[in-house]
Design a protein around this motif. Sequence first.
Motif, PDB file in Angstrom:
ATOM      1  N   LEU A   1       5.288   1.108  -3.823  1.00 21.20           N
ATOM      2  CA  LEU A   1       5.046   2.303  -4.469  1.00 21.20           C
ATOM      3  C   LEU A   1       5.277   3.364  -3.589  1.00 21.20           C
ATOM      4  O   LEU A   1       6.028   4.331  -3.939  1.00 21.20           O
ATOM      5  CB  LEU A   1       3.781   2.549  -5.064  1.00 21.20           C
ATOM      6  CG  LEU A   1       3.366   3.478  -5.541  1.00 21.20           C
ATOM      7  CD1 LEU A   1       4.172   3.972  -6.768  1.00 21.20           C
ATOM      8  CD2 LEU A   1       1.695   3.631  -5.816  1.00 21.20           C
ATOM      9  N   ALA A   2       4.831   3.282  -2.454  1.00 23.97           N
ATOM     10  CA  ALA A   2       5.113   4.029  -1.385  1.00 23.97           C
ATOM     11  C   ALA A   2       6.404   4.436  -1.010  1.00 23.97           C
ATOM     12  O   ALA A   2       6.873   5.562  -0.590  1.00 23.97           O
ATOM     13  CB  ALA A   2       4.138   4.101  -0.094  1.00 23.97           C
TER      14      ALA A   2
ATOM     15  N   VAL B 232       9.110   7.007  -9.825  1.00 22.89           N
ATOM     16  CA  VAL B 232       8.141   6.258 -10.276  1.00 22.89           C
ATOM     17  C   VAL B 232       7.663   6.907 -11.534  1.00 22.89           C
ATOM     18  O   VAL B 232       7.736   7.827 -12.048  1.00 22.89           O
ATOM     19  CB  VAL B 232       6.765   6.666  -9.316  1.00 22.89           C
ATOM     20  CG1 VAL B 232       5.389   5.987  -9.800  1.00 22.89           C
ATOM     21  CG2 VAL B 232       7.123   6.563  -8.123  1.00 22.89           C
TER      22      VAL B 232
ATOM     23  N   TYR C  95       5.025   5.948 -14.198  1.00 22.00           N
ATOM     24  CA  TYR C  95       3.754   5.614 -14.526  1.00 22.00           C
ATOM     25  C   TYR C  95       2.983   5.770 -15.860  1.00 22.00           C
ATOM     26  O   TYR C  95       3.287   6.641 -16.520  1.00 22.00           O
ATOM     27  CB  TYR C  95       2.857   6.315 -13.346  1.00 22.00           C
ATOM     28  CG  TYR C  95       2.825   7.900 -13.503  1.00 22.00           C
ATOM     29  CD1 TYR C  95       1.614   8.256 -14.315  1.00 22.00           C
ATOM     30  CD2 TYR C  95       3.684   8.708 -13.254  1.00 22.00           C
ATOM     31  CE1 TYR C  95       1.353   9.627 -14.389  1.00 22.00           C
ATOM     32  CE2 TYR C  95       3.556   9.998 -13.378  1.00 22.00           C
ATOM     33  CZ  TYR C  95       2.598  10.485 -14.301  1.00 22.00           C
ATOM     34  OH  TYR C  95       2.300  11.904 -14.160  1.00 22.00           O
TER      35      TYR C  95
ATOM     36  N   LEU D 296      -1.154   8.061  -7.378  1.00 23.57           N
ATOM     37  CA  LEU D 296       0.151   9.126  -7.159  1.00 23.57           C
ATOM     38  C   LEU D 296       0.088   9.535  -5.852  1.00 23.57           C
ATOM     39  O   LEU D 296       1.237   9.945  -5.249  1.00 23.57           O
ATOM     40  CB  LEU D 296       0.407   9.990  -8.244  1.00 23.57           C
ATOM     41  CG  LEU D 296       0.414   9.275  -9.518  1.00 23.57           C
ATOM     42  CD1 LEU D 296       0.717  10.469 -10.661  1.00 23.57           C
ATOM     43  CD2 LEU D 296       1.710   8.140  -9.809  1.00 23.57           C
TER      44      LEU D 296
ATOM     45  N   CYS E 214       2.359   8.118  -3.487  1.00 23.52           N
ATOM     46  CA  CYS E 214       3.997   8.269  -3.631  1.00 23.52           C
ATOM     47  C   CYS E 214       4.477   9.129  -2.377  1.00 23.52           C
ATOM     48  O   CYS E 214       3.960   9.969  -1.954  1.00 23.52           O
ATOM     49  CB  CYS E 214       4.409   9.018  -4.948  1.00 23.52           C
ATOM     50  SG  CYS E 214       3.864   7.914  -6.198  1.00 23.52           S
ATOM     51  N   LYS E 215       5.870   8.683  -1.947  1.00 21.62           N
ATOM     52  CA  LYS E 215       6.449   9.680  -0.847  1.00 21.62           C
ATOM     53  C   LYS E 215       6.693  11.012  -1.325  1.00 21.62           C
ATOM     54  O   LYS E 215       7.025  11.194  -2.584  1.00 21.62           O
ATOM     55  CB  LYS E 215       7.428   9.106  -0.313  1.00 21.62           C
ATOM     56  CG  LYS E 215       8.673   8.928  -1.062  1.00 21.62           C
ATOM     57  CD  LYS E 215       9.755   8.248  -0.585  1.00 21.62           C
ATOM     58  CE  LYS E 215      11.044   7.759  -1.284  1.00 21.62           C
ATOM     59  NZ  LYS E 215      11.967   7.157  -0.760  1.00 21.62           N
TER      60      LYS E 215
ATOM     61  N   ALA F 164       9.562  12.006  -4.226  1.00 27.55           N
ATOM     62  CA  ALA F 164       9.579  11.013  -5.298  1.00 27.55           C
ATOM     63  C   ALA F 164       9.773  11.773  -6.700  1.00 27.55           C
ATOM     64  O   ALA F 164       8.879  12.492  -6.911  1.00 27.55           O
ATOM     65  CB  ALA F 164       8.473   9.841  -5.027  1.00 27.55           C
TER      66      ALA F 164
ATOM     67  N   LEU G 121       8.733  11.696 -10.496  1.00 31.18           N
ATOM     68  CA  LEU G 121       7.458  11.068 -11.270  1.00 31.18           C
ATOM     69  C   LEU G 121       7.602  11.231 -12.674  1.00 31.18           C
ATOM     70  O   LEU G 121       7.871  12.728 -13.035  1.00 31.18           O
ATOM     71  CB  LEU G 121       6.099  11.791 -10.771  1.00 31.18           C
ATOM     72  CG  LEU G 121       5.827  11.543  -9.347  1.00 31.18           C
ATOM     73  CD1 LEU G 121       4.286  12.448  -8.904  1.00 31.18           C
ATOM     74  CD2 LEU G 121       5.850  10.359  -8.756  1.00 31.18           C
TER      75      LEU G 121
END
Length: 253
Positions: free
Chosen positions: A25-26, A31, A33, A43, A46-47, A50, A52
Amino acid sequence: MAIVSFIGAGPGDKDLITLKGYRVLAAADVVIYAGSLINKALLDYCKEGAELYDSAKMTLDNIVDKMEEATKAGKPVARLQTGDFSIYGSIREQIEEMTKRGIEYECIPGVSSFLGAASSMGVEYTVPEVSQSVVITRMAGRTPVPEKESLQSFAQHQTSMVIFLSVQGIQKVVKQLVDGGYPTSTPAAVIYKATWPEEKVVRGTLADIAEKVHEAGITRTALIMVGNFLGDEYNYSHLYDAAFSTMYRKKSK
């Protein structure tokens, strides 16, 4: 081409995601979700930068289109699902559509809410000489349930039962369980958002659990647990019994 990683988000507590799930995930560029169901605190892993996307606002085609677009661009995708996606996760349909388009994927299991619920309550579904089986099911709703898998038919076994996606019809659930064979004195519990900060547990029996749940105002995001594993009757296993030998330990004389 990058791949899509289905990740079981865990039952709610953001620390209950697996280490592998966290790492993937990271690292994900995209992503997708399950926004109506997961703890959005996940969340935070997350980097920065990212992309989303909340799948609650997307159709199946929207989801797979985004996966295809991202993976063709070399962007790894994390598909963050609830609990463990192998139970009521709706991943089969996503995988079928991805396969048609040649999108590669992997599955990273998570911790199901039915396991999180038992852990929160400090109970074990399989108690020696009380119950050695667990039925995981749901009441029929917008998604039908095969007649041979009705709550009433499962209730004949009077084993441990965990009922998903049904708390909104708790009175119907109780009626079907009792009609199927559970005594009204059978212990029952409803746990709302197991392992979340706002977790709430209601305990009772089939005689009063519906009323208690209504009083508590629980109408969604909860599991119904039924069976004598919740009661006071128990027996110790032979695993640590000094009178029994195992391949690692000889019995005491």
